[in-house]
Design a protein around this motif. Structure first.
Motif, PDB file in Angstrom:
ATOM      1  N   ASN A  16      -1.475   0.667   9.674  1.00 30.30           N
ATOM      2  CA  ASN A  16      -1.885   1.629   9.119  1.00 30.30           C
ATOM      3  C   ASN A  16      -3.150   1.539   9.543  1.00 30.30           C
ATOM      4  O   ASN A  16      -3.774   2.049   9.786  1.00 30.30           O
TER       5      ASN A  16
ATOM      6  N   TRP B   6       1.049   3.888  -3.032  1.00 33.30           N
ATOM      7  CA  TRP B   6       0.872   5.490  -2.966  1.00 33.30           C
ATOM      8  C   TRP B   6       2.286   6.110  -3.364  1.00 33.30           C
ATOM      9  O   TRP B   6       2.095   7.700  -4.547  1.00 33.30           O
TER      10      TRP B   6
ATOM     11  N   GLN C 280      -4.038   7.289   4.313  1.00 31.60           N
ATOM     12  CA  GLN C 280      -4.390   7.833   2.990  1.00 31.60           C
ATOM     13  C   GLN C 280      -5.511   7.783   3.306  1.00 31.60           C
ATOM     14  O   GLN C 280      -6.433   6.707   2.812  1.00 31.60           O
TER      15      GLN C 280
ATOM     16  N   GLU D 279      -5.743   4.289  10.440  1.00 34.26           N
ATOM     17  CA  GLU D 279      -7.277   4.254   9.526  1.00 34.26           C
ATOM     18  C   GLU D 279      -8.236   4.774  10.369  1.00 34.26           C
ATOM     19  O   GLU D 279      -9.141   5.126  10.625  1.00 34.26           O
TER      20      GLU D 279
ATOM     21  N   GLU E 264      -8.497   3.329  -0.797  1.00 31.41           N
ATOM     22  CA  GLU E 264      -9.489   2.322  -1.965  1.00 31.41           C
ATOM     23  C   GLU E 264     -10.244   0.925  -1.788  1.00 31.41           C
ATOM     24  O   GLU E 264     -10.071   0.577  -0.805  1.00 31.41           O
TER      25      GLU E 264
ATOM     26  N   ASN F 180       4.153   5.985   8.259  1.00 28.62           N
ATOM     27  CA  ASN F 180       2.727   6.028   7.609  1.00 28.62           C
ATOM     28  C   ASN F 180       2.115   6.623   7.566  1.00 28.62           C
ATOM     29  O   ASN F 180       1.298   7.428   8.527  1.00 28.62           O
ATOM     30  N   ALA F 181       1.972   7.570   5.939  1.00 30.23           N
ATOM     31  CA  ALA F 181       0.849   8.171   5.983  1.00 30.23           C
ATOM     32  C   ALA F 181      -0.261   7.472   5.744  1.00 30.23           C
ATOM     33  O   ALA F 181      -1.180   7.221   6.108  1.00 30.23           O
TER      34      ALA F 181
ATOM     35  N   ARG G 136       0.538  -0.686   0.275  1.00 31.70           N
ATOM     36  CA  ARG G 136       0.303  -0.006  -0.526  1.00 31.70           C
ATOM     37  C   ARG G 136       0.829   1.306  -0.255  1.00 31.70           C
ATOM     38  O   ARG G 136       0.513   1.965  -0.430  1.00 31.70           O
ATOM     39  N   VAL G 137       1.467   1.352   0.879  1.00 34.93           N
ATOM     40  CA  VAL G 137       2.775   3.008   0.996  1.00 34.93           C
ATOM     41  C   VAL G 137       4.145   2.338  -0.435  1.00 34.93           C
ATOM     42  O   VAL G 137       3.851   3.634  -0.754  1.00 34.93           O
TER      43      VAL G 137
ATOM     44  N   PRO H 191      -0.551  13.291   4.691  1.00 39.33           N
ATOM     45  CA  PRO H 191       0.389  12.691   3.280  1.00 39.33           C
ATOM     46  C   PRO H 191       1.355  13.642   3.018  1.00 39.33           C
ATOM     47  O   PRO H 191       2.172  13.183   2.674  1.00 39.33           O
TER      48      PRO H 191
ATOM     49  N   GLU I 117       1.888   9.407  -5.944  1.00 42.16           N
ATOM     50  CA  GLU I 117       3.250  10.792  -5.478  1.00 42.16           C
ATOM     51  C   GLU I 117       3.818  10.821  -6.361  1.00 42.16           C
ATOM     52  O   GLU I 117       4.198  12.352  -7.020  1.00 42.16           O
TER      53      GLU I 117
END
Length: 389
Positions: A297, A27, A181, A301, A185, A178-179, A23-24, A369, A31
């Motif tokens: 994550n 992303w 996100q 989340e 998705e 981690n950001a 996932r990272v 992010p 970006e």
């Protein structure tokens, strides 16, 4: 020093299956592409199914190493991995890659070996607490020998950075969490939470694919201890499949623990869902029962979704993420008894849940992010300006 010139950046991970590293990287691919750079995404495997669930955005080139594991013999394994290094090197040369960013230990080792003597910089990233997740030999030895030769190393937390410095002699370690996100998705049609839960039940949500690392045996035991006190609550463990095996524990074993406790109708195992946002929305509280992590994550989340969270204070991540007693509860003792006590506090008191939930979304500001991407741009030596096109 960062350059404004477009770069060709290779991103390497074993598969496009479910996982935080994938996932990272996906992303980052989006970006970096938006910032005008050419992205080459490299995986070991071709095909679909559980090992390759995610899909790449248009314009991102996908290269495959596509070699079998070669498990027939030790000699076969050695030959396969020499071939893997050669093929990875050829992919980098063919695409004129300036940098390769690899995630997960075996990909990191191969990236360092493949770039030796090339005009391509290797950046490697550990995604878990490595003292809990040792690799098979000789991978573990190679991990400790090769990481120091990467131009830069990335860890998600300070303890992981210190391990890299101590155990691998890495000297250019950067800490990048981690950001958050958002929006999440959506993968496929998804599963409606209402079809899995008892009518009017409150939902305690857990997420993960690994039965042992995620501590789902401890979670089911903890839930069983408090289930009779809170009959209005159900537990859903999303992502876990019955056939998944880890450290002698399987998803089927976890389901059997729930059945043995008489909780078949209250502990649900929907498996992989493509609509995690719907499950966070349906949840009344979230629990992370992991024995160890990197930087989970699912926890950021759940907080971003405004859920009261309970988490073991495991290595590493939860202590950096949760502000204990403000937006969640950290359970310092890693036992089912201690977890049950914290869960009962949250499940039994609406005011406690509301207070934690009201503070939880501030995690979005702490792991925004744009701020996290700026750190990656620094590590990858590219500018943080988006393309005007």
């Amino acid at each position: 020093m960062s350059t404004s010139q477009p770069r060709t950046i290779a991103l390497y991970v074993g598969s496009l299956g479910l996982g935080g590293a994938q996932r990272v990287l996906l992303w980052l691919a989006r970006e970096l592409q938006e910032r005008g750079h050419r992205i080459v995404f490299i995986t070991d495997e071709v095909g679909e199914g559980e090992r390759n669930i995610f899909r790449l955005d248009p314009g991102i080139k996908h290269e495959f190493i596509d070699l079998s594991e070669g498990r027939e013999s030790a000699v076969g394994k050695l030959a396969i991995n020499f071939a893997r290094v050669r093929k990875l090197r050829a992919i980098l040369r063919r695409n004129q890659a300036d940098t390769i960013l690899a995630m997960l230990p075996r990909a990191c080792v191969l990236a360092v070996l493949a770039t030796r003597g090339m005009n391509c910089r290797a950046v490697i990233a550990e995604r878990n607490a490595p003292w809990h997740r040792r690799e098979e030999q000789p991978w573990e030895a190679l991990r400790r020998m090769t990481y120091r030769f990467a131009e830069k190393q990335v860890a998600q937390t300070r303890p992981i950075a210190e391990w890299l410095e101590r155990e691998t002699a890495s000297r250019a370690v950067h800490i990048i969490p981690n950001a958050v996100q958002l929006p999440l998705e959506r993968l496929g049609g998804g599963l409606n939470p209402a079809t899995w839960l008892n009518p009017n039940a409150r939902l305690l949500l857990a997420v993960g694919t690994k039965p042992w690392q995620k501590g789902f045996d401890l979670l089911v035991e903890a839930f069983a201890r408090v289930a009779s006190e809170h009959p209005e609550w159900d537990l859903a463990i999303v992502g876990l499949r019955s056939e998944r095996q880890e450290n002698g524990l399987s998803g089927e074993d976890i389901a059997n623990l729930a059945a043995k406790a008489g909780l078949e109708s209250r502990v649900h195992f929907p498996g992989h869902v493509g609509n995690m946002a719907d499950w966070y929305d349906a949840a009344d509280a979230f629990v992370l029962s992991s024995r160890f992590e990197g930087f989970p994550n699912v926890l950021i989340e759940a907080l971003a979704a405004g859920k009261a969270c309970v988490s073991f204070d495991c290595d590493t991540g939860p202590e950096e993420i949760i502000r204990d007693g403000i937006d969640g509860i950290l359970v310092r003792e890693m036992t089912a008894t201690a977890l049950a006590s914290a869960l009962s506090k949250v499940m039994g008191d609406p005011a406690v849940r509301a207070g934690l939930a009201s503070e939880a979304p501030q995690v979005v500001d702490r792991y925004a992010p744009d701020a996290i991407m700026a750190k990656w741009c620094e590590v990858l030596d590219v500018t943080d300006e988006r393309s005007a096109s």
